[in-house]
Design a protein around this motif. Structure first.
Motif, PDB file in Angstrom:
ATOM      1  N   LEU A  92      39.119  55.080  29.148  1.00 26.75           N
ATOM      2  CA  LEU A  92      38.785  53.828  27.962  1.00 26.75           C
ATOM      3  C   LEU A  92      37.382  54.434  27.350  1.00 26.75           C
ATOM      4  O   LEU A  92      37.345  54.197  26.179  1.00 26.75           O
ATOM      5  N   VAL A  93      36.264  55.332  28.050  1.00 26.53           N
ATOM      6  CA  VAL A  93      35.527  55.875  27.151  1.00 26.53           C
ATOM      7  C   VAL A  93      35.567  56.541  26.175  1.00 26.53           C
ATOM      8  O   VAL A  93      35.198  56.869  25.080  1.00 26.53           O
ATOM      9  N   CYS A  94      36.637  57.402  26.667  1.00 30.28           N
ATOM     10  CA  CYS A  94      36.955  58.613  25.627  1.00 30.28           C
ATOM     11  C   CYS A  94      37.932  57.841  24.426  1.00 30.28           C
ATOM     12  O   CYS A  94      37.601  58.229  23.241  1.00 30.28           O
ATOM     13  N   SER A  95      38.701  56.849  24.833  1.00 28.15           N
ATOM     14  CA  SER A  95      39.214  55.911  23.910  1.00 28.15           C
ATOM     15  C   SER A  95      38.436  55.371  22.773  1.00 28.15           C
ATOM     16  O   SER A  95      38.657  55.260  21.620  1.00 28.15           O
ATOM     17  N   VAL A  96      37.202  55.074  23.130  1.00 23.17           N
ATOM     18  CA  VAL A  96      36.300  54.317  22.300  1.00 23.17           C
ATOM     19  C   VAL A  96      35.306  55.336  21.598  1.00 23.17           C
ATOM     20  O   VAL A  96      34.895  54.943  20.512  1.00 23.17           O
ATOM     21  N   ALA A 107      43.881  63.851  25.666  1.00 25.49           N
ATOM     22  CA  ALA A 107      43.639  65.194  26.362  1.00 25.49           C
ATOM     23  C   ALA A 107      42.432  65.315  27.063  1.00 25.49           C
ATOM     24  O   ALA A 107      42.371  66.027  27.877  1.00 25.49           O
ATOM     25  N   THR A 108      41.446  64.740  26.445  1.00 22.14           N
ATOM     26  CA  THR A 108      40.116  64.840  26.845  1.00 22.14           C
ATOM     27  C   THR A 108      39.953  63.993  28.251  1.00 22.14           C
ATOM     28  O   THR A 108      39.606  64.532  29.177  1.00 22.14           O
ATOM     29  N   ALA A 109      40.435  63.004  28.306  1.00 26.14           N
ATOM     30  CA  ALA A 109      40.591  61.989  29.550  1.00 26.14           C
ATOM     31  C   ALA A 109      41.380  62.755  30.781  1.00 26.14           C
ATOM     32  O   ALA A 109      40.664  62.673  31.664  1.00 26.14           O
ATOM     33  N   LEU A 110      42.493  63.126  30.385  1.00 28.48           N
ATOM     34  CA  LEU A 110      43.201  64.028  31.332  1.00 28.48           C
ATOM     35  C   LEU A 110      42.663  65.218  31.897  1.00 28.48           C
ATOM     36  O   LEU A 110      42.372  65.480  33.097  1.00 28.48           O
ATOM     37  N   THR A 111      41.839  65.972  31.139  1.00 29.03           N
ATOM     38  CA  THR A 111      41.122  67.174  31.397  1.00 29.03           C
ATOM     39  C   THR A 111      39.895  66.788  32.232  1.00 29.03           C
ATOM     40  O   THR A 111      39.636  67.445  33.330  1.00 29.03           O
ATOM     41  N   VAL A 112      39.202  65.535  31.925  1.00 26.18           N
ATOM     42  CA  VAL A 112      38.024  65.285  32.803  1.00 26.18           C
ATOM     43  C   VAL A 112      38.340  64.873  34.211  1.00 26.18           C
ATOM     44  O   VAL A 112      37.806  65.352  35.008  1.00 26.18           O
ATOM     45  N   PHE A 155      32.146  50.417  21.687  1.00 25.22           N
ATOM     46  CA  PHE A 155      33.022  50.036  20.737  1.00 25.22           C
ATOM     47  C   PHE A 155      32.446  48.755  19.925  1.00 25.22           C
ATOM     48  O   PHE A 155      32.864  48.621  18.667  1.00 25.22           O
ATOM     49  N   ALA A 156      31.525  47.975  20.434  1.00 23.73           N
ATOM     50  CA  ALA A 156      31.028  46.897  19.851  1.00 23.73           C
ATOM     51  C   ALA A 156      30.010  47.471  18.380  1.00 23.73           C
ATOM     52  O   ALA A 156      29.795  46.888  17.697  1.00 23.73           O
ATOM     53  N   ARG A 157      29.568  48.572  18.670  1.00 23.47           N
ATOM     54  CA  ARG A 157      28.748  49.290  17.584  1.00 23.47           C
ATOM     55  C   ARG A 157      29.285  50.148  16.662  1.00 23.47           C
ATOM     56  O   ARG A 157      28.805  50.577  15.716  1.00 23.47           O
ATOM     57  N   ARG A 158      30.567  50.700  16.993  1.00 26.04           N
ATOM     58  CA  ARG A 158      31.049  51.664  16.001  1.00 26.04           C
ATOM     59  C   ARG A 158      31.709  50.923  15.098  1.00 26.04           C
ATOM     60  O   ARG A 158      32.188  49.640  14.910  1.00 26.04           O
ATOM     61  N   ASP A 159      32.003  51.814  13.734  1.00 26.24           N
ATOM     62  CA  ASP A 159      32.600  51.206  12.723  1.00 26.24           C
ATOM     63  C   ASP A 159      34.186  51.491  12.834  1.00 26.24           C
ATOM     64  O   ASP A 159      34.562  52.536  13.372  1.00 26.24           O
ATOM     65  N   GLY A 219      44.293  54.476  29.929  1.00 29.54           N
ATOM     66  CA  GLY A 219      42.971  54.239  29.460  1.00 29.54           C
ATOM     67  C   GLY A 219      42.396  54.567  28.074  1.00 29.54           C
ATOM     68  O   GLY A 219      42.032  53.989  27.162  1.00 29.54           O
ATOM     69  N   ALA A 220      42.778  56.044  28.045  1.00 31.37           N
ATOM     70  CA  ALA A 220      42.394  56.811  26.767  1.00 31.37           C
ATOM     71  C   ALA A 220      43.362  56.202  25.501  1.00 31.37           C
ATOM     72  O   ALA A 220      42.818  56.331  24.382  1.00 31.37           O
TER      73      ALA A 220
END
Length: 264
Positions: free
Chosen positions: A177-181, A191-196, A259-263, A93-94
């Motif tokens: 996925l949230v970490c990915s966007v 790394a963040t997703a795995l840690t969480v 993701f829709a709002r990011r540059d 997901g990440a």
């Protein structure tokens, strides 16, 4: 137009086949080892249950180790499935968005007539590959392993332990996925997703040791999936599965909005 509209789904699905098969092979080797051990250690498991303090079994949700259901739930599902496969889905997901952004492939994808929302949803939909391959493959291995050593499993219980794990694994993937966007660098996102995911599992496990603090682990997805209850007691918590599915939908919705709002 129809092929173009599902191009991301087809490409992402193809990427998941090899890693899913590798994990099934790893589980086959683990299962072969544990099933071959069980007949010789079955009596020792009863002694072990009496020798170890109760908090050890509460920590990992272990019970009835002298039965094939309890033994396999403890040795294969309680750690390898919940933690390692959960981490694998968080890892996948990440990388869904952050990898393409990091490698500058997302600009090319978005230059096609496809919305950002569709990109995210098609990448999530590609999770059907590891979900099907892992659950069918490992489920068949466990069922056949029990039959080979003369300790057959209830086929319904084996099916349910995998079916009810799907919402749990989806939540792990959605956390990634949230970490990915939210994070541009794919290595940092992973790394963040795995840690969480690992931290949530650890907090849930430790919080079970004291009734006064058990509520702390309610935020962990592992709280809503009890592999031992399914295999040993044949208890199917459909309500908990529904809670996980709702959490998955919310997390994917958050990821789509971000993701829709990011540059890019």
């Amino acid at each position: 137009m129809g092929g173009a509209a599902t191009a991301v789904l087809r490409v992402e699905s193809g990427k998941r086949v090899r890693s899913s098969l590798v994990i099934v092979v790893v589980f086959a080797l683990l299962a072969a080892m544990y099933f071959s051990m069980f007949p010789s250690v079955q009596e020792e498991m009863e002694v072990l249950e009496d020798a170890f303090p109760a908090f050890f079994f509460d920590l990992f949700g272990i019970e009835a180790l002298h039965t094939i259901e309890g033994f396999i739930a403890a040795e294969i599902y309680s750690f390898f499935w919940i933690v390692l496969v959960g981490i694998y889905f968080a890892y996948v997901g990440a990388g869904m968005i952050a990898r393409d952004v990091d490698e500058r492939k997302m600009d090319l994808t978005l230059s096609n007539p496809i919305s950002r929302e569709s990109v995210v949803l098609q990448k999530v939909a590609a999770l059907w590959v590891p979900l099907v391959v892992l659950n069918v493959g490992v489920g068949a291995i466990v069922f056949l392993g029990g039959a080979i050593i003369g300790e057959p499993f209830d086929p319904v219980a084996v099916a349910m332990v995998h079916l009810l794990s799907v919402p749990y694994l989806l939540v792990c993937a959605a956390i990634g996925l949230v970490c990915s966007v939210a994070i541009d660098r794919v290595r940092t996102a992973r790394a963040t997703a795995l840690t969480v995911v690992f931290a949530l599992w650890l907090v849930d496990s430790v919080s079970r040791l004291d009734d006064n603090y058990e509520w702390i682990g309610a935020a962990g997805p592992s709280r809503y999936y009890d592999e031992t209850a399914i295999l040993v007691r044949e208890e199917y918590a459909y309500g908990d599965a529904g809670t996980l599915l709702a959490a998955f939908v919310v997390l994917v919705g958050v990821a789509v909005l971000l993701f829709a709002r990011r540059d890019i």
